[in-house]
Design an enzyme around this catalytic site. Structure first.
Site, PDB file in Angstrom:
ATOM      1  N   ALA A   1     -13.553  -1.038   6.230  1.00 14.15           N
ATOM      2  CA  ALA A   1     -12.851  -2.249   6.646  1.00 14.15           C
ATOM      3  C   ALA A   1     -11.509  -1.921   7.304  1.00 14.15           C
ATOM      4  O   ALA A   1     -11.175  -2.468   8.358  1.00 14.15           O
ATOM      5  CB  ALA A   1     -12.650  -3.171   5.444  1.00 14.15           C
ATOM      6  N   GLU A   2     -10.736  -1.036   6.694  1.00  9.53           N
ATOM      7  CA  GLU A   2      -9.442  -0.690   7.286  1.00  9.53           C
ATOM      8  C   GLU A   2      -9.626   0.023   8.623  1.00  9.53           C
ATOM      9  O   GLU A   2      -8.867  -0.205   9.567  1.00  9.53           O
ATOM     10  CB  GLU A   2      -8.598   0.173   6.353  1.00  9.53           C
ATOM     11  CG  GLU A   2      -7.243   0.457   6.967  1.00  9.53           C
ATOM     12  CD  GLU A   2      -6.123   0.694   5.970  1.00  9.53           C
ATOM     13  OE1 GLU A   2      -5.027   1.029   6.441  1.00  9.53           O
ATOM     14  OE2 GLU A   2      -6.343   0.557   4.759  1.00  9.53           O
ATOM     15  N   SER A   3     -10.645   0.838   8.735  1.00  6.52           N
ATOM     16  CA  SER A   3     -10.902   1.546   9.995  1.00  6.52           C
ATOM     17  C   SER A   3     -11.238   0.571  11.114  1.00  6.52           C
ATOM     18  O   SER A   3     -10.671   0.643  12.209  1.00  6.52           O
ATOM     19  CB  SER A   3     -12.044   2.548   9.814  1.00  6.52           C
ATOM     20  OG  SER A   3     -11.693   3.537   8.877  1.00  6.52           O
TER      21      SER A   3
ATOM     22  N   ALA B   1     -13.761  -0.287   1.578  1.00  5.02           N
ATOM     23  CA  ALA B   1     -12.391  -0.577   2.018  1.00  5.02           C
ATOM     24  C   ALA B   1     -11.984   0.357   3.163  1.00  5.02           C
ATOM     25  O   ALA B   1     -11.294  -0.073   4.092  1.00  5.02           O
ATOM     26  CB  ALA B   1     -11.429  -0.461   0.849  1.00  5.02           C
TER      27      ALA B   1
ATOM     28  N   SER C   1      -8.108  -1.619  11.946  1.00  2.00           N
ATOM     29  CA  SER C   1      -7.080  -0.857  12.663  1.00  2.00           C
ATOM     30  C   SER C   1      -7.508  -0.571  14.095  1.00  2.00           C
ATOM     31  O   SER C   1      -6.695  -0.668  15.022  1.00  2.00           O
ATOM     32  CB  SER C   1      -6.771   0.444  11.924  1.00  2.00           C
ATOM     33  OG  SER C   1      -6.138   0.166  10.703  1.00  2.00           O
TER      34      SER C   1
END
Length: 141
Positions: A62-64, A59, A67
């Site tokens: 994925a968020e990195s 996660a 963003s």
């Protein structure tokens, strides 16, 4: 001034210094008009106690990548990006090698963005499917 693909990738990776991305060895490796790809090594550093990739590390990857994708496609002199929601469905375990996260836009609005992020291993097995919502907020003068 127009930046090259290599310039943008280098700028993303430089921005990761002294952050969670550096701690997890997340590296941006490719991007195009509507996508961004980052990779992360799967080592004991990102394992659960039973020796497989931790879903939280997936996660974080994925968020990195999501963003960064939102960040690249906005005017960073006027706006900054924050993740506001992430979902992750983990489909397959991984114990070693690299995983790759590819973020593509479902919606690229002025204020909110929605990204689809597919995480695969080195042999193209689908590891996780994630969705990330980001928001672009104005910087204060």
């Amino acid at each position: 001034m127009k930046f090259t693909k290599e310039d943008i990738i280098a700028k993303c990776n430089l921005a990761s210094k002294n952050t969670l991305m550096e701690t997890l060895n997340i590296e941006v490796v490719d991007f195009g008009d509507d996508f961004l790809v980052a990779r992360m090594p799967v080592t004991a550093r990102v394992h659960q106690p039973d020796g497989v990739l931790h879903g939280g590390a997936t996660a974080a990857l994925a968020e990195s990548v999501g963003s960064f994708a939102s960040h690249i496609f906005i005017d960073t002199d006027k706006f900054f990006v924050r993740g506001i929601e992430i979902t992750a469905n983990h489909l397959k375990s991984v114990t070693e090698g690299f995983i790759y996260a590819k973020a593509t836009f479902i919606h690229k609005g002025r204020t909110t963005q929605l990204l689809d992020i597919k995480v695969i291993d080195e042999t193209n097995n689908l590891i996780s499917v994630c969705k990330l919502s980001t928001i672009s907020l104005p910087k204060k003068s």
